[in-house]
Write a protein that holds these residues in place. Structure first.
Motif, PDB file in Angstrom:
ATOM      1  N   ASP A   1       6.144   9.220  -1.130  1.00  8.43           N
ATOM      2  CA  ASP A   1       4.767   8.764  -0.869  1.00  8.43           C
ATOM      3  C   ASP A   1       4.622   7.278  -1.183  1.00  8.43           C
ATOM      4  O   ASP A   1       3.977   6.525  -0.457  1.00  8.43           O
ATOM      5  CB  ASP A   1       3.783   9.546  -1.733  1.00  8.43           C
ATOM      6  CG  ASP A   1       3.548  10.941  -1.190  1.00  8.43           C
ATOM      7  OD1 ASP A   1       4.050  11.225  -0.083  1.00  8.43           O
ATOM      8  OD2 ASP A   1       2.868  11.737  -1.870  1.00  8.43           O
ATOM      9  N   GLN A   2       5.265   6.892  -2.258  1.00 11.09           N
ATOM     10  CA  GLN A   2       5.184   5.485  -2.696  1.00 11.09           C
ATOM     11  C   GLN A   2       5.786   4.568  -1.618  1.00 11.09           C
ATOM     12  O   GLN A   2       5.248   3.501  -1.332  1.00 11.09           O
ATOM     13  CB  GLN A   2       5.958   5.365  -4.009  1.00 11.09           C
ATOM     14  CG  GLN A   2       5.620   4.134  -4.801  1.00 11.09           C
ATOM     15  CD  GLN A   2       6.433   4.103  -6.119  1.00 11.09           C
ATOM     16  OE1 GLN A   2       6.739   5.150  -6.699  1.00 11.09           O
ATOM     17  NE2 GLN A   2       6.790   2.920  -6.537  1.00 11.09           N
ATOM     18  N   VAL A   3       6.875   5.059  -1.018  1.00  5.75           N
ATOM     19  CA  VAL A   3       7.537   4.264   0.019  1.00  5.75           C
ATOM     20  C   VAL A   3       6.621   4.161   1.256  1.00  5.75           C
ATOM     21  O   VAL A   3       6.451   3.076   1.811  1.00  5.75           O
ATOM     22  CB  VAL A   3       8.901   4.914   0.394  1.00  5.75           C
ATOM     23  CG1 VAL A   3       9.501   4.261   1.637  1.00  5.75           C
ATOM     24  CG2 VAL A   3       9.868   4.807  -0.777  1.00  5.75           C
ATOM     25  N   ILE A   4       5.999   5.308   1.597  1.00  5.98           N
ATOM     26  CA  ILE A   4       5.099   5.285   2.766  1.00  5.98           C
ATOM     27  C   ILE A   4       3.964   4.292   2.535  1.00  5.98           C
ATOM     28  O   ILE A   4       3.600   3.507   3.402  1.00  5.98           O
ATOM     29  CB  ILE A   4       4.555   6.716   3.054  1.00  5.98           C
ATOM     30  CG1 ILE A   4       5.676   7.614   3.561  1.00  5.98           C
ATOM     31  CG2 ILE A   4       3.420   6.668   4.056  1.00  5.98           C
ATOM     32  CD1 ILE A   4       5.320   9.075   3.728  1.00  5.98           C
ATOM     33  N   ARG A   5       3.403   4.298   1.297  1.00  5.46           N
ATOM     34  CA  ARG A   5       2.308   3.378   0.977  1.00  5.46           C
ATOM     35  C   ARG A   5       2.765   1.914   1.082  1.00  5.46           C
ATOM     36  O   ARG A   5       2.055   1.063   1.617  1.00  5.46           O
ATOM     37  CB  ARG A   5       1.764   3.650  -0.428  1.00  5.46           C
ATOM     38  CG  ARG A   5       0.673   4.712  -0.445  1.00  5.46           C
ATOM     39  CD  ARG A   5      -0.148   4.632  -1.733  1.00  5.46           C
ATOM     40  NE  ARG A   5       0.674   4.903  -2.893  1.00  5.46           N
ATOM     41  CZ  ARG A   5       0.873   6.110  -3.415  1.00  5.46           C
ATOM     42  NH1 ARG A   5       0.288   7.168  -2.855  1.00  5.46           N
ATOM     43  NH2 ARG A   5       1.631   6.273  -4.454  1.00  5.46           N
ATOM     44  N   ALA A   6       3.990   1.661   0.594  1.00  8.91           N
ATOM     45  CA  ALA A   6       4.498   0.277   0.615  1.00  8.91           C
ATOM     46  C   ALA A   6       4.691  -0.202   2.053  1.00  8.91           C
ATOM     47  O   ALA A   6       4.333  -1.348   2.387  1.00  8.91           O
ATOM     48  CB  ALA A   6       5.815   0.200  -0.151  1.00  8.91           C
ATOM     49  N   ILE A   7       5.209   0.664   2.917  1.00  8.69           N
ATOM     50  CA  ILE A   7       5.406   0.297   4.320  1.00  8.69           C
ATOM     51  C   ILE A   7       4.044   0.026   4.974  1.00  8.69           C
ATOM     52  O   ILE A   7       3.875  -0.957   5.702  1.00  8.69           O
ATOM     53  CB  ILE A   7       6.124   1.448   5.093  1.00  8.69           C
ATOM     54  CG1 ILE A   7       7.475   1.768   4.457  1.00  8.69           C
ATOM     55  CG2 ILE A   7       6.269   1.104   6.578  1.00  8.69           C
ATOM     56  CD1 ILE A   7       8.542   0.726   4.660  1.00  8.69           C
ATOM     57  N   ALA A   8       3.072   0.913   4.642  1.00  7.46           N
ATOM     58  CA  ALA A   8       1.728   0.760   5.216  1.00  7.46           C
ATOM     59  C   ALA A   8       1.144  -0.594   4.841  1.00  7.46           C
ATOM     60  O   ALA A   8       0.583  -1.308   5.679  1.00  7.46           O
ATOM     61  CB  ALA A   8       0.816   1.883   4.717  1.00  7.46           C
ATOM     62  N   GLN A   9       1.299  -0.962   3.574  1.00  6.21           N
ATOM     63  CA  GLN A   9       0.771  -2.259   3.117  1.00  6.21           C
ATOM     64  C   GLN A   9       1.451  -3.405   3.863  1.00  6.21           C
ATOM     65  O   GLN A   9       0.821  -4.373   4.268  1.00  6.21           O
ATOM     66  CB  GLN A   9       1.020  -2.428   1.625  1.00  6.21           C
ATOM     67  CG  GLN A   9      -0.091  -1.821   0.793  1.00  6.21           C
ATOM     68  CD  GLN A   9       0.264  -1.830  -0.706  1.00  6.21           C
ATOM     69  OE1 GLN A   9       1.192  -2.520  -1.124  1.00  6.21           O
ATOM     70  NE2 GLN A   9      -0.465  -1.024  -1.460  1.00  6.21           N
ATOM     71  N   THR A  10       2.738  -3.286   4.009  1.00  5.91           N
ATOM     72  CA  THR A  10       3.497  -4.342   4.670  1.00  5.91           C
ATOM     73  C   THR A  10       3.039  -4.494   6.124  1.00  5.91           C
ATOM     74  O   THR A  10       2.834  -5.614   6.611  1.00  5.91           O
ATOM     75  CB  THR A  10       5.008  -4.013   4.630  1.00  5.91           C
ATOM     76  OG1 THR A  10       5.372  -3.813   3.271  1.00  5.91           O
ATOM     77  CG2 THR A  10       5.843  -5.116   5.241  1.00  5.91           C
ATOM     78  N   LEU A  11       2.844  -3.338   6.792  1.00  8.20           N
ATOM     79  CA  LEU A  11       2.382  -3.395   8.183  1.00  8.20           C
ATOM     80  C   LEU A  11       1.018  -4.077   8.262  1.00  8.20           C
ATOM     81  O   LEU A  11       0.803  -4.945   9.087  1.00  8.20           O
ATOM     82  CB  LEU A  11       2.277  -1.975   8.768  1.00  8.20           C
ATOM     83  CG  LEU A  11       3.602  -1.230   8.948  1.00  8.20           C
ATOM     84  CD1 LEU A  11       3.350   0.169   9.492  1.00  8.20           C
ATOM     85  CD2 LEU A  11       4.517  -1.995   9.904  1.00  8.20           C
ATOM     86  N   ARG A  12       0.124  -3.663   7.341  1.00  5.42           N
ATOM     87  CA  ARG A  12      -1.228  -4.206   7.369  1.00  5.42           C
ATOM     88  C   ARG A  12      -1.201  -5.711   7.117  1.00  5.42           C
ATOM     89  O   ARG A  12      -1.940  -6.474   7.753  1.00  5.42           O
ATOM     90  CB  ARG A  12      -2.044  -3.473   6.264  1.00  5.42           C
ATOM     91  CG  ARG A  12      -3.511  -3.690   6.160  1.00  5.42           C
ATOM     92  CD  ARG A  12      -4.292  -3.197   7.321  1.00  5.42           C
ATOM     93  NE  ARG A  12      -4.501  -4.292   8.261  1.00  5.42           N
ATOM     94  CZ  ARG A  12      -5.035  -4.167   9.449  1.00  5.42           C
ATOM     95  NH1 ARG A  12      -5.369  -2.977   9.897  1.00  5.42           N
ATOM     96  NH2 ARG A  12      -5.194  -5.195  10.236  1.00  5.42           N
ATOM     97  N   ALA A  13      -0.281  -6.132   6.243  1.00  4.34           N
ATOM     98  CA  ALA A  13      -0.213  -7.557   5.894  1.00  4.34           C
ATOM     99  C   ALA A  13       0.458  -8.375   6.991  1.00  4.34           C
ATOM    100  O   ALA A  13       0.223  -9.581   7.105  1.00  4.34           O
ATOM    101  CB  ALA A  13       0.552  -7.719   4.582  1.00  4.34           C
ATOM    102  N   THR A  14       1.247  -7.704   7.792  1.00  6.27           N
ATOM    103  CA  THR A  14       2.014  -8.456   8.784  1.00  6.27           C
ATOM    104  C   THR A  14       1.200  -8.716  10.054  1.00  6.27           C
ATOM    105  O   THR A  14       1.350  -9.765  10.667  1.00  6.27           O
ATOM    106  CB  THR A  14       3.305  -7.682   9.128  1.00  6.27           C
ATOM    107  OG1 THR A  14       3.980  -7.366   7.913  1.00  6.27           O
ATOM    108  CG2 THR A  14       4.228  -8.501  10.014  1.00  6.27           C
ATOM    109  N   VAL A  15       0.343  -7.774  10.455  1.00  5.09           N
ATOM    110  CA  VAL A  15      -0.428  -7.957  11.691  1.00  5.09           C
ATOM    111  C   VAL A  15      -1.673  -8.804  11.425  1.00  5.09           C
ATOM    112  O   VAL A  15      -2.019  -9.059  10.274  1.00  5.09           O
ATOM    113  CB  VAL A  15      -0.833  -6.587  12.292  1.00  5.09           C
ATOM    114  CG1 VAL A  15       0.398  -5.771  12.654  1.00  5.09           C
ATOM    115  CG2 VAL A  15      -1.754  -5.825  11.342  1.00  5.09           C
TER     116      VAL A  15
END
Ligand SMILES: Nc1nc2c(ncn2[C@@H]2O[C@H](COP(=O)(O)OP(=O)(O)OP(=O)(O)O)[C@@H](O)[C@H]2O)c(=O)[nH]1
Length: 552
Positions: free
Chosen positions: A437-451
């Motif tokens: 779950d922690q990994v999914i959250r980290a990826i989500a944050q990264t996606l949100r920060a990248t777009v």
């Protein structure tokens, strides 16, 4: 009108009603107390009067008894009476005059003393049967007249030989009289008497004693028609007359009684039963308050035979300005108390309602805020994915449709990117679901920060993400758009690859890669079509060995 104003007015009306009730009850009880005070005052004055009247009548009778038992007086009267009869009745002749003069001379010293000490007005020898005047010691020149229809007390005493007392109007004065019969022999008290001795006093001394003991002003008032019938004119004219011509003043302790009587309500002198006490209080023209009590006067006939009706009234009066002032002060005080209580309660009520309203307002505001918070929390929960905070699929579709419509109007382009974490199952299997779950959250944050801000990022399901990317340039500049799209996808891919996810484990951090399928939307193409195409491209990226971007 607000609810609090309505409550304030309703409670105020209630307070006014209670206040008014308080004033009315207080006035009622104050008036009752005043009336009771006057009633007991009247009862007390009448009782004192009755005692003194009876005592006076007893005294008159005792004095008559004493005089009649003097043997010399007795003998002179018998001889005088015999002389009158032998000289033809009426005033009698010379012989009768001799005995009358001797009787007067013999009585003079005792009469002087008794008149002074007992305030006597009358010492009168009558010859029976009925009444023929033999000697008036108080008025020696008047004798020989008959009083058969006037002095019933004498007529009765000579008829049955019984002692009597009572009040009777007379020709000279109206008096309280004691009568004892005279028999031929002293001590013989049987059958008809040959004469009677009458001793009397007026009401004046009795009223003065009453005034001395009670402090109140008394008056004896006689009915004018009765006085007219009974008194000789020369004595009748000495009586004080009143504005009302049905009564005259027989005796009084107050010179101003006439003024008071003139102002008394006339029902105080109307016919009523013998014992009835009437009380009234009123304000005189000079602003003084007066209380007056009256009761019927008894005379001999009205008392013994209930005949003739009352000959007049006894009146007693007092100045009660002090009591009335106290009564009015009590009324005024109760009104002031009521006003003060009203104002105090109004102030308390005002602040109580104001504070209550404020408190209520604060509670309503707090409740409204918590409902708002709850609503927005519910909205966020309904619109977003609970693990990552990204848009959920439903919201994504709704916003994506709006965005597509708007972007088309602005002739802008859109792209759809489908992103999946590579070999995510291994992470779960190796580190457990919590770390997963922690990994999914980290990826989500990264996606949100990248777009960019206008782009949409959605958790499509599990470890898969869906992005809607807006082209920064016009649709006809296809080449530049294409290269920008490539750049965004690559940047996302690179950002994830560069990600070091710290975990609370010995090997410290996790690194992951993603596969990306990205495609541009064509014209009016439905969102689903573009998503399916992007999904296919993602599948191609997986098949191509993962960790890459496939564009189509
Ligand atoms: N921790 C966690 N795991 C999830 C979640 N959603 C899906 N998964 C797991 O993600 C894994 C996906 O596995 P697969 O579909 O085989 O894909 P993969 O292992 O990533 O392999 P490839 O996609 O082929 O690279 C499964 O083990 C799911 O249980 C989630 O919300 N949290």
């Amino acid at each position: 009108m607000s609810t609090s104003t309505r409550i304030f007015l309703a409670v105020s009306v209630f307070i006014i009603i209670i206040d008014s009730l308080f004033v009315v009850l207080n006035a009622f009880f104050a008036r009752e107390a005043l009336q009771q005070h006057f009633d007991s005052w009247g009862d007390d004055r009448r009782a004192t009067y009755s005692i003194l009247r009876d005592q006076t009548l007893d005294t008159m009778q005792v004095l008559a008894e004493i005089f009649s038992r003097d043997p010399q007086l007795h003998a002179l009267f018998i001889e005088g009476r015999d002389a009158v009869i032998s000289e033809g009745g009426g005033p009698g002749g010379e012989e009768a005059a001799i005995f009358r003069t001797a009787l007067l001379k013999r009585l003079q010293p005792a009469w002087t003393v008794a008149r002074r000490d007992f305030k006597l007005r009358q010492l009168h020898f009558h010859i029976g049967p009925a009444s023929l005047s033999f000697l008036r010691v108080h008025q020696p020149d008047h004798y020989g007249d008959r009083m058969d229809n006037l002095r019933h007390i004498i007529v009765d005493a000579t008829a049955d030989g019984q002692r009597r007392s009572g009040f009777e109007l007379g020709r000279i004065y109206s008096g309280l009289r004691g009568v004892v019969p005279i028999f031929p022999t002293i001590g013989k008290h049987r059958g008809a008497a040959i004469g009677a001795l009458e001793v009397g006093t007026s009401y004046q001394p009795l009223l003065e004693i009453l005034e001395y003991h009670t402090g109140s002003d008394f008056a004896v008032l006689l009915k004018a028609d009765r006085v007219d019938r009974a008194m000789w004119d020369q004595f009748r004219k000495d009586l004080v007359t009143l504005e009302r011509d049905d009564l005259v003043v027989e005796a009084t302790t107050s010179k101003c009684i006439a003024r008071v009587i003139n102002e008394v309500p006339s029902n105080l002198f109307e016919g009523r039963s013998q014992d009835q006490l009437q009380i009234a209080h009123f304000q005189r023209a000079d602003d003084r308050w007066i209380v007056v009590a009256t009761w019927p006067l008894e005379d001999y006939l009205s008392r013994t035979r209930s005949q003739g009706g009352t000959p007049g009234f006894v009146a007693v009066c007092d100045d009660v300005t002090g009591e009335m002032d106290a009564y009015q002060r009590r009324l005024a005080t109760s009104v002031i108390y009521a006003i003060v209580a009203f104002l105090a309660l109004e102030i308390v009520l005002y602040f109580a309602i104001r504070n209550g309203t404020r408190h209520l307002q604060r509670r309503v505001e707090a409740a409204t805020q918590s409902i708002r918070d709850l609503n927005s929390a519910l909205k966020v929960r309904a619109e977003t994915d609970s693990l990552t905070g990204l848009l959920n699929r439903t919201t994504f579709y709704a916003i994506a449709e709006e965005t597509r419509h708007r972007v088309q109007q602005q002739a802008q382009g859109l792209s759809v990117a489908m992103i999946d974490i590579d070999h995510f199952k291994r992470i779960n299997d190796h580190y457990g679901h919590v770390i997963g779950d922690q990994v999914i959250r980290a990826i989500a944050q990264t996606l949100r920060a990248t777009v960019r801000d206008g782009d949409l990022v959605c958790r499509y399901g599990g470890e898969e993400f869906l992005l809607l990317l807006q082209h920064p340039v016009a649709r006809d500049e296809a080449l530049e758009a294409s290269s920008t799209l490539e750049a965004v996808a690559t940047r996302i891919h690179a950002a994830v690859s560069a990600l070091r996810i710290p975990i609370d484990q010995p090997d410290a951090e996790i690194r992951v890669t993603v596969s990306v399928g990205v495609t541009e939307m064509h014209g009016d193409e439905a969102l689903e079509c573009a998503i399916n195409r992007a999904d296919g491209l993602l599948y191609a990226a997986k098949r191509g060995g993962r960790n890459r971007v496939v564009r189509g």
